[in-house]
Design an enzyme around this catalytic site. Structure first.
Site, PDB file in Angstrom:
ATOM      1  N   LYS A 193      -1.446  13.709 -73.322  1.00  0.00           N
ATOM      2  CA  LYS A 193      -0.389  14.298 -72.503  1.00  0.00           C
ATOM      3  C   LYS A 193       0.547  15.131 -73.375  1.00  0.00           C
ATOM      4  O   LYS A 193       0.617  14.962 -74.590  1.00  0.00           O
ATOM      5  CB  LYS A 193       0.408  13.212 -71.777  1.00  0.00           C
ATOM      6  CG  LYS A 193      -0.432  12.250 -70.949  1.00  0.00           C
ATOM      7  CD  LYS A 193      -1.302  12.960 -69.924  1.00  0.00           C
ATOM      8  CE  LYS A 193      -2.060  11.952 -69.071  1.00  0.00           C
ATOM      9  NZ  LYS A 193      -3.063  12.586 -68.193  1.00  0.00           N
ATOM     10  N   ASN A 194       1.305  16.016 -72.736  1.00  0.00           N
ATOM     11  CA  ASN A 194       2.241  16.850 -73.495  1.00  0.00           C
ATOM     12  C   ASN A 194       3.237  15.994 -74.261  1.00  0.00           C
ATOM     13  O   ASN A 194       3.658  16.356 -75.360  1.00  0.00           O
ATOM     14  CB  ASN A 194       2.970  17.814 -72.569  1.00  0.00           C
ATOM     15  CG  ASN A 194       2.067  18.911 -72.041  1.00  0.00           C
ATOM     16  OD1 ASN A 194       0.864  18.712 -71.859  1.00  0.00           O
ATOM     17  ND2 ASN A 194       2.642  20.080 -71.773  1.00  0.00           N
TER      18      ASN A 194
END
Length: 369
Positions: A193-194
């Protein structure tokens, strides 16, 4: 980098190496403190996440699927209830709803965005004979769905609404972060994920004091106080101190990393042509989590990219209602756009540490699609 070197779809090692010294330092700090679960790092992260998203409460949990399950439970979803969601987002909400004994019912997506829209949601609600317990809006690929419109629809029908922000952390609309619009919101800290940990993790967000208290109780056995179980759906879903400390190091870099993703995505956008559409456009409402193209000859394009040394993926190839569940037969719903999309989407590499040469190679390959 040589022109024939393989470009990975993602390379978590590159990002980790850039902050390795800071990571080593906070891990050592946790080990020295001797508090490994729900300690000072955990509590500080909750405060920092709530401030970042723009909500009163952030409740850390074990992973993103737990976050969805606990948010649904707090929203009042129980056995035999229904949860409206999309079928093109990896089945995570489906899994969470079914863990509660609820039935996921699928809403089609908009043909332009591949996200739930007010029109598709209204049509789904029109077709349902019963009132759903909750609606889950997935902000897929890093792009915010039209959440303000969707909240209006949910309010008109008196249905709880939940945002799934696992792919959209940092994206904004009308000056507000995704995750601050709905009754509850969730995210995942899976490493890709970011905002990713070095392991699993997740969180639930809300402005509602009672909902926040319910999630906090449920994540730790349903305790009202230590060893005193008074809340339904209690379980063990806790974020450990090392992951919390790591996320506290990474959170201040999130906006900067998202902007790097947008810059790369903007380069890809310039390659769009009649035979190939870039799904999203770089803006505040898109954090650049995935670069998705829409094409009709996906297998050939994937083969061409592989021949050029570029790794691709599909997010996601099987819609939820076509999964081979052993004990669940999804309700028949009109999902024409969903079924078309899963056959015609392809994700190309997009992560902040891609080199200029790698971005150029990917852009050249996109022009040839």
């Amino acid at each position: 980098m040589h022109n024939n070197s393989k470009i990975p779809f993602n390379d978590l090692g590159r990002g980790t190496r850039a902050i390795r010294g800071q990571l080593d330092g906070v891990i050592a700090r946790v080990v020295s403190n001797g508090w490994f679960v729900m300690g000072p790092e955990h509590d500080a992260l909750e405060r920092e996440l709530a401030s970042y998203v723009g909500v009163k409460h952030a409740i850390n949990v074990g992973n993103g699927t737990d976050a969805l399950e606990l948010a649904l439970a707090a929203a009042g979803v129980t056995r035999g209830g229904t949860v409206v969601t999309v079928a093109n987002a990896g089945a995570y909400t489906t899994i969470a709803a079914r863990l509660l004994g609820a039935e996921p019912v699928y809403c089609d997506v908009d043909a332009t965005t591949l996200l739930m829209s007010a029109a598709t949601l209204n049509e789904t609600l029109r077709l349902l004979p019963e009132k759903p317990h909750a609606i889950v809006v997935t902000h897929l690929y890093g792009a915010l769905a039209p959440i303000e419109e969707l909240v209006i629809v949910a309010r008109e029908h008196g249905i709880r609404i939940i945002e799934d922000c696992a792919q959209s952390m940092g994206a904004s609309e009308s000056g507000r972060r995704g995750g601050s619009f709905a009754d509850l919101s969730t995210t995942s800290f899976y490493p890709t994920k970011n905002l990713g940990a070095l392991g699993d993790g997740g969180a639930v967000f809300t402005n509602d004091d009672d909902l926040a208290d319910t999630v906090r109780r449920m994540r730790q056995y349903g305790w009202a106080s230590k060893y005193s179980i008074e809340y339904a759906h209690g379980r063990n879903s806790r974020l450990d101190e090392i992951q919390a400390a790591i996320l506290r190091i990474k959170l201040p870099f999130l906006d900067q990393q998202n902007e790097k993703r947008r810059v790369i995505h903007s380069a890809y956008e310039k390659t769009a042509h009649d035979g190939m559409r870039i799904l999203n456009r770089s803006s505040e409402s898109f954090n650049g989590h995935l670069a998705v193209i829409v094409i009709e000859n996906r297998d050939k394009v994937r083969a061409d990219f592989a021949a050029a040394g570029i790794t691709t993926d599909v997010h996601y190839p099987i819609p939820d209602h076509q999964q081979k569940y052993a004990d669940f037969m999804p309700r028949a719903m009109p999902l024409e756009v969903t079924e078309w999309a899963v056959r015609n989407i392809l994700s190309v590499p997009l992560f902040p540490e891609l080199s200029t040469e790698e971005v150029s190679r990917i852009s050249r390959a996109l022009k040839l699609v």
